[in-house]
Design a protein around this motif. Sequence first.
Motif, PDB file in Angstrom:
ATOM      1  N   ARG A  17       0.831  -1.204   0.000  1.00 32.74           N
ATOM      2  CA  ARG A  17       0.000   0.000   0.000  1.00 32.74           C
ATOM      3  C   ARG A  17       0.869   1.258   0.000  1.00 32.74           C
ATOM      4  O   ARG A  17       0.586   2.210  -0.704  1.00 32.74           O
ATOM      5  N   ARG A  18       1.945   1.265   0.787  1.00 29.64           N
ATOM      6  CA  ARG A  18       2.847   2.421   0.804  1.00 29.64           C
ATOM      7  C   ARG A  18       3.509   2.622  -0.562  1.00 29.64           C
ATOM      8  O   ARG A  18       3.632   3.735  -1.043  1.00 29.64           O
ATOM      9  N   ARG A  19       3.898   1.504  -1.160  1.00 27.58           N
ATOM     10  CA  ARG A  19       4.524   1.599  -2.478  1.00 27.58           C
ATOM     11  C   ARG A  19       3.525   2.119  -3.507  1.00 27.58           C
ATOM     12  O   ARG A  19       3.848   2.980  -4.334  1.00 27.58           O
ATOM     13  N   ALA A  20       2.278   1.603  -3.458  1.00 23.43           N
ATOM     14  CA  ALA A  20       1.249   2.052  -4.403  1.00 23.43           C
ATOM     15  C   ALA A  20       0.972   3.538  -4.241  1.00 23.43           C
ATOM     16  O   ALA A  20       0.748   4.253  -5.219  1.00 23.43           O
ATOM     17  N   ARG A  21       1.003   4.025  -3.001  1.00 28.38           N
ATOM     18  CA  ARG A  21       0.741   5.443  -2.763  1.00 28.38           C
ATOM     19  C   ARG A  21       1.779   6.308  -3.454  1.00 28.38           C
ATOM     20  O   ARG A  21       1.467   7.370  -3.983  1.00 28.38           O
ATOM     21  N   ARG A  22       3.023   5.865  -3.504  1.00 29.77           N
ATOM     22  CA  ARG A  22       4.074   6.650  -4.152  1.00 29.77           C
ATOM     23  C   ARG A  22       3.919   6.652  -5.667  1.00 29.77           C
ATOM     24  O   ARG A  22       4.345   7.587  -6.336  1.00 29.77           O
ATOM     25  N   GLU A  23       3.315   5.598  -6.206  1.00 29.24           N
ATOM     26  CA  GLU A  23       3.294   5.423  -7.653  1.00 29.24           C
ATOM     27  C   GLU A  23       2.022   5.935  -8.324  1.00 29.24           C
ATOM     28  O   GLU A  23       2.000   6.099  -9.539  1.00 29.24           O
ATOM     29  N   THR A  24       0.965   6.178  -7.560  1.00 25.00           N
ATOM     30  CA  THR A  24      -0.311   6.508  -8.195  1.00 25.00           C
ATOM     31  C   THR A  24      -0.457   7.981  -8.551  1.00 25.00           C
ATOM     32  O   THR A  24      -1.249   8.332  -9.417  1.00 25.00           O
ATOM     33  N   GLY A  25       0.251   8.886  -7.918  1.00 25.48           N
ATOM     34  CA  GLY A  25       0.087  10.303  -8.182  1.00 25.48           C
ATOM     35  C   GLY A  25      -1.169  10.854  -7.516  1.00 25.48           C
ATOM     36  O   GLY A  25      -1.838  10.171  -6.751  1.00 25.48           O
ATOM     37  N   PHE A  26      -1.508  12.110  -7.831  1.00 23.30           N
ATOM     38  CA  PHE A  26      -2.654  12.781  -7.212  1.00 23.30           C
ATOM     39  C   PHE A  26      -3.940  12.106  -7.660  1.00 23.30           C
ATOM     40  O   PHE A  26      -4.210  11.955  -8.852  1.00 23.30           O
ATOM     41  N   CYS A  27      -4.748  11.708  -6.694  1.00 24.57           N
ATOM     42  CA  CYS A  27      -6.014  11.017  -6.989  1.00 24.57           C
ATOM     43  C   CYS A  27      -7.171  11.747  -6.318  1.00 24.57           C
ATOM     44  O   CYS A  27      -7.154  11.970  -5.107  1.00 24.57           O
ATOM     45  N   ALA A  74      -3.602   3.224 -12.076  1.00 21.55           N
ATOM     46  CA  ALA A  74      -2.358   3.968 -12.299  1.00 21.55           C
ATOM     47  C   ALA A  74      -1.492   3.263 -13.338  1.00 21.55           C
ATOM     48  O   ALA A  74      -0.747   3.909 -14.082  1.00 21.55           O
ATOM     49  N   GLN A  75      -1.617   1.947 -13.426  1.00 17.67           N
ATOM     50  CA  GLN A  75      -0.832   1.169 -14.382  1.00 17.67           C
ATOM     51  C   GLN A  75      -1.492   1.088 -15.755  1.00 17.67           C
ATOM     52  O   GLN A  75      -0.803   1.071 -16.780  1.00 17.67           O
ATOM     53  N   THR A  76      -2.842   1.032 -15.759  1.00 16.06           N
ATOM     54  CA  THR A  76      -3.548   0.700 -17.003  1.00 16.06           C
ATOM     55  C   THR A  76      -4.435   1.812 -17.553  1.00 16.06           C
ATOM     56  O   THR A  76      -4.821   1.771 -18.714  1.00 16.06           O
ATOM     57  N   GLY A  77      -4.824   2.762 -16.713  1.00 16.44           N
ATOM     58  CA  GLY A  77      -5.710   3.832 -17.149  1.00 16.44           C
ATOM     59  C   GLY A  77      -7.157   3.651 -16.759  1.00 16.44           C
ATOM     60  O   GLY A  77      -7.922   4.619 -16.724  1.00 16.44           O
ATOM     61  N   PHE A 104     -10.044   5.902 -13.019  1.00 20.12           N
ATOM     62  CA  PHE A 104      -9.630   6.172 -14.390  1.00 20.12           C
ATOM     63  C   PHE A 104      -8.573   7.263 -14.448  1.00 20.12           C
ATOM     64  O   PHE A 104      -8.495   8.105 -13.545  1.00 20.12           O
ATOM     65  N   GLU A 105      -7.844   7.255 -15.545  1.00 25.50           N
ATOM     66  CA  GLU A 105      -7.000   8.408 -15.858  1.00 25.50           C
ATOM     67  C   GLU A 105      -7.938   9.594 -16.032  1.00 25.50           C
ATOM     68  O   GLU A 105      -8.988   9.479 -16.669  1.00 25.50           O
ATOM     69  N   ALA A 106      -7.596  10.731 -15.454  1.00 25.91           N
ATOM     70  CA  ALA A 106      -8.541  11.839 -15.312  1.00 25.91           C
ATOM     71  C   ALA A 106      -9.103  12.331 -16.640  1.00 25.91           C
ATOM     72  O   ALA A 106     -10.321  12.478 -16.793  1.00 25.91           O
ATOM     73  N   SER A 107      -8.248  12.600 -17.613  1.00 26.34           N
ATOM     74  CA  SER A 107      -8.741  13.137 -18.884  1.00 26.34           C
ATOM     75  C   SER A 107      -9.587  12.109 -19.628  1.00 26.34           C
ATOM     76  O   SER A 107     -10.529  12.469 -20.345  1.00 26.34           O
ATOM     77  N   MET A 135     -11.871   1.480 -25.029  1.00 28.42           N
ATOM     78  CA  MET A 135     -10.794   1.306 -24.057  1.00 28.42           C
ATOM     79  C   MET A 135     -11.071   0.096 -23.157  1.00 28.42           C
ATOM     80  O   MET A 135     -12.226  -0.210 -22.850  1.00 28.42           O
ATOM     81  N   ARG A 136     -10.016  -0.563 -22.731  1.00 31.82           N
ATOM     82  CA  ARG A 136     -10.155  -1.716 -21.851  1.00 31.82           C
ATOM     83  C   ARG A 136     -10.206  -1.282 -20.388  1.00 31.82           C
ATOM     84  O   ARG A 136      -9.522  -0.335 -19.994  1.00 31.82           O
ATOM     85  N   VAL A 137     -11.009  -1.995 -19.617  1.00 33.49           N
ATOM     86  CA  VAL A 137     -11.093  -1.778 -18.169  1.00 33.49           C
ATOM     87  C   VAL A 137     -10.605  -3.045 -17.484  1.00 33.49           C
ATOM     88  O   VAL A 137     -11.081  -4.146 -17.783  1.00 33.49           O
ATOM     89  N   TRP A 138      -9.679  -2.895 -16.553  1.00 28.43           N
ATOM     90  CA  TRP A 138      -9.121  -4.029 -15.835  1.00 28.43           C
ATOM     91  C   TRP A 138      -9.866  -4.221 -14.515  1.00 28.43           C
ATOM     92  O   TRP A 138     -10.200  -3.246 -13.840  1.00 28.43           O
ATOM     93  N   LEU A 139     -10.116  -5.481 -14.167  1.00 32.67           N
ATOM     94  CA  LEU A 139     -10.829  -5.790 -12.933  1.00 32.67           C
ATOM     95  C   LEU A 139      -9.851  -6.124 -11.804  1.00 32.67           C
ATOM     96  O   LEU A 139      -8.839  -6.785 -12.023  1.00 32.67           O
TER      97      LEU A 139
END
Length: 240
Positions: A7-17, A136-139, A177-180, A208-212
Amino acid sequence: MGWFARRRRARRETGFCSAVVVAAGASRRMGQDKILAELGGIPVIARTLLAFERAEQVDEIVVVTREDQVAQVAGLCRDFQISKAAKVIRGGATRTQSARMGTLEADQSAQLIAIHDGARPLVSQEVIAEAIGKAAQTGAAAPAVPVKDTIKQAVDGVVERTLDRAALYAVQTPQVFEASLIRAALQKALDDGVELTDDCAAVERLGMRVWLTPGRGDNLKLTTPEDLIWAEGLLEREVV
């Protein structure tokens, strides 16, 4: 790697949400205003917002509610110290309109937007983190659980075929989702006059594909009085 380390690692990688919590429905099937109904002594919407307040991956919360509830929901944000609640705004006539309005009010620097049903108050930190991390990885990502029952497709009460249960999932929220991408997808759906039951469908319409990601059975959406009773039981089980 343990859960908290991931979870800590994911927080660093996801950016502003930004989390957009949509709570502008009429609650017709509930028989009372479901977002203000008490669940374990706490209003449903407050429980939902507290889940995102605690989520390390979420930087701000935008609440979309009915015009007659804006002041009351804003008051609950203060009462329950929802410090991430940046805005409480009125929604539109449909869920797609409300979601679109919420995404427009999200911080323009947001890289991800998580859209969540205000009436899903028992969403876990794991479900939130997994969906945000995957998006954050897939959009585009959303939690889901495999369908347990056999599903029949029918017309006028007559079964036409039995669907393959192994390929069916019940999709939950937050859908991230990716914001835009989600802003454009929701606008396209509105421009085309298409009313959607969830936000993933707007993105799917663009090809676009959505990942579950893994959902949970207790991440239920409160729709009927029976759902509220079930949710109370889940809370009591957690306390025990």
